[in-house]
Design a protein around this motif. Structure first.
Motif, PDB file in Angstrom:
ATOM      1  N   LEU A 182       0.335  -1.419 -10.243  1.00 59.77           N
ATOM      2  CA  LEU A 182       1.310  -0.428  -9.789  1.00 59.77           C
ATOM      3  C   LEU A 182       1.419  -0.361  -8.273  1.00 59.77           C
ATOM      4  N   SER A 183       0.668  -1.191  -7.583  1.00 57.96           N
ATOM      5  CA  SER A 183       0.664  -1.152  -6.119  1.00 57.96           C
ATOM      6  C   SER A 183       2.040  -1.519  -5.566  1.00 57.96           C
ATOM      7  N   PRO A 184       2.478  -0.858  -4.491  1.00 62.22           N
ATOM      8  CA  PRO A 184       3.767  -1.209  -3.892  1.00 62.22           C
ATOM      9  C   PRO A 184       3.776  -2.580  -3.224  1.00 62.22           C
ATOM     10  N   MET A 185       2.612  -3.191  -3.045  1.00 63.85           N
ATOM     11  CA  MET A 185       2.563  -4.544  -2.492  1.00 63.85           C
ATOM     12  C   MET A 185       1.746  -5.437  -3.411  1.00 63.85           C
ATOM     13  N   SER A 186       2.318  -6.573  -3.794  1.00 62.86           N
ATOM     14  CA  SER A 186       1.619  -7.530  -4.646  1.00 62.86           C
ATOM     15  C   SER A 186       0.893  -8.557  -3.788  1.00 62.86           C
ATOM     16  N   TRP A 187       0.004  -9.312  -4.413  1.00 61.35           N
ATOM     17  CA  TRP A 187      -0.661 -10.396  -3.703  1.00 61.35           C
ATOM     18  C   TRP A 187       0.347 -11.445  -3.232  1.00 61.35           C
ATOM     19  N   THR A 188       1.381 -11.699  -4.029  1.00 60.54           N
ATOM     20  CA  THR A 188       2.405 -12.671  -3.627  1.00 60.54           C
ATOM     21  C   THR A 188       3.048 -12.251  -2.315  1.00 60.54           C
ATOM     22  N   GLN A 189       3.426 -10.972  -2.217  1.00 61.95           N
ATOM     23  CA  GLN A 189       4.032 -10.466  -0.978  1.00 61.95           C
ATOM     24  C   GLN A 189       3.047 -10.530   0.177  1.00 61.95           C
ATOM     25  N   TRP A 190       1.783 -10.228  -0.092  1.00 64.97           N
ATOM     26  CA  TRP A 190       0.784 -10.214   0.976  1.00 64.97           C
ATOM     27  C   TRP A 190       0.562 -11.624   1.520  1.00 64.97           C
ATOM     28  N   PHE A 191       0.423 -12.605   0.646  1.00 65.43           N
ATOM     29  CA  PHE A 191       0.212 -13.975   1.124  1.00 65.43           C
ATOM     30  C   PHE A 191       1.431 -14.474   1.892  1.00 65.43           C
ATOM     31  N   GLU A 192       2.635 -14.099   1.458  1.00 69.59           N
ATOM     32  CA  GLU A 192       3.833 -14.462   2.214  1.00 69.59           C
ATOM     33  C   GLU A 192       3.797 -13.843   3.603  1.00 69.59           C
ATOM     34  N   ARG A 193       3.378 -12.578   3.680  1.00 72.02           N
ATOM     35  CA  ARG A 193       3.289 -11.902   4.984  1.00 72.02           C
ATOM     36  C   ARG A 193       2.290 -12.614   5.901  1.00 72.02           C
ATOM     37  N   GLN A 194       1.222 -13.156   5.326  1.00 71.21           N
ATOM     38  CA  GLN A 194       0.199 -13.815   6.137  1.00 71.21           C
ATOM     39  C   GLN A 194       0.521 -15.281   6.414  1.00 71.21           C
ATOM     40  N   GLY A 195       1.576 -15.817   5.780  1.00 72.31           N
ATOM     41  CA  GLY A 195       1.911 -17.222   5.957  1.00 72.31           C
ATOM     42  C   GLY A 195       0.899 -18.149   5.318  1.00 72.31           C
ATOM     43  N   LEU A 196       0.297 -17.689   4.211  1.00 71.97           N
ATOM     44  CA  LEU A 196      -0.713 -18.480   3.509  1.00 71.97           C
ATOM     45  C   LEU A 196      -0.234 -18.810   2.107  1.00 71.97           C
ATOM     46  N   PRO A 197      -0.628 -19.955   1.562  1.00 74.77           N
ATOM     47  CA  PRO A 197      -0.294 -20.253   0.160  1.00 74.77           C
ATOM     48  C   PRO A 197      -1.096 -19.348  -0.765  1.00 74.77           C
ATOM     49  N   GLU A 198      -0.448 -18.905  -1.826  1.00 69.38           N
ATOM     50  CA  GLU A 198      -1.119 -18.032  -2.784  1.00 69.38           C
ATOM     51  C   GLU A 198      -1.914 -18.881  -3.766  1.00 69.38           C
TER      52      GLU A 198
END
Length: 293
Positions: free
Chosen positions: A195-211
């Motif tokens: 239910l988090s407003p930020m997913s791991w996919t979004q976080w890795f995109e923000r960091q410029g890292l492959p998920e």
């Protein structure tokens, strides 16, 4: 006209279901066991289904009986609270607060003592649930604090409860000395907080890292995801506000606190009925904002 069975039958059913015994329910209600049994047969006839499975000296609920008991438990709790409110001194006030479960457990609950001490005439009634109640329909509620839902309903206004940092949280034992956070976050198991407003996919995109790909454990409550991270199950992507006690105790650390781009924004929202900010409610909202800041 409400289409209800006799309320004394429902009261007897609640006691029998809770105690799993007609005899013990009879003792509690000052009835005979045969009277309890007779009332339960009447109730089953009203619903046209069996509510109990009867055995020697014990009864168990059928699926229909379990559903009825679950609903009645909440109803009787509400009736008990309403009766208690009537008995309060005339100058006292009651605030009915609905809160997202994890915030109630991890943040609001531990702080309520301070508000109650500063406002001894205000009685806070706290309920929890993941769904945001419609304050237009739930007239008994004064405000609701929602997780990730900032949408205003008809007749309501919504205020963000400050800004929160969402960060990867991990048990210190999973972080080797001098480990680089970029490869480590891709190697450790990831915990999904659904239910988090930020997913791991979004976080890795923000960091410029492959998920990374691989099996993950998922939880539908932030508090459960945080507890799993404390237990060493992996890295949870969650609000540092909700994990403030775990971070302060050293049970968790923010992985890559100085390396990863910070993610901040509103996570929790206060829902209010428009134009209903009476004195104790205004004091509570002001206290919430101060605590959030």
């Amino acid at each position: 006209m409400r289409r209800l069975p006799p309320l004394n039958r429902l009261r007897t059913f609640e006691a029998a279901a809770r105690l799993q015994s007609f005899a013990r329910a009879a003792d509690e209600l000052a009835l005979t066991a045969s009277a309890v049994s007779h009332q339960m047969r009447d109730l089953e006839a009203h619903f046209a289904c069996a509510l109990f499975t009867r055995s020697h000296r014990r009864v168990t609920l059928t699926p229909q009986g379990q559903r009825l008991h679950d609903s009645l438990a909440h109803a009787f709790d509400a009736l008990e609270a309403a009766c208690a409110d009537v008995q309060l001194p005339a100058q006292d006030e009651v605030l009915q607060v609905h809160c997202a479960p994890s915030l109630a457990l991890k943040w609001l609950g531990p702080r309520l003592r301070d508000f109650v001490a500063a406002h001894p005439g205000v009685h806070v009634r706290l309920s929890t649930g993941a769904e945001v109640p419609d304050l237009g329909l739930s007239r008994a509620l004064d405000l609701a604090i929602a997780y990730g839902d900032g949408r205003a309903r008809a007749g309501t206004e919504v205020q963000a409860l400050g800004s929160e940092s969402i960060a990867p949280l991990v048990a210190p034992a999973l972080v080797p000395p001098r480990a680089r956070p970029e490869p480590l976050v891709q190697q450790l198991p990831l915990i999904d907080s659904t239910l988090s407003p930020m997913s791991w996919t979004q976080w890795f995109e923000r960091q410029g890292l492959p998920e990374p790909r691989g099996p993950r454990t998922a939880f539908d409550r932030a508090a459960l995801a945080i507890a799993a991270a404390v237990d060493g199950l992996g890295v949870a992507l969650e609000s540092t506000r909700l994990a403030s006690r775990e971070l302060a105790r050293g049970d968790l650390v923010v992985l890559g606190a100085r390396r990863f781009a910070p993610v901040q924004g509103p996570v929790h929202y206060v829902h209010l009925r428009r134009g209903a900010l009476r004195a104790p409610l205004g004091a509570f909202v002001a206290w919430l904002r101060a605590e959030a800041d």
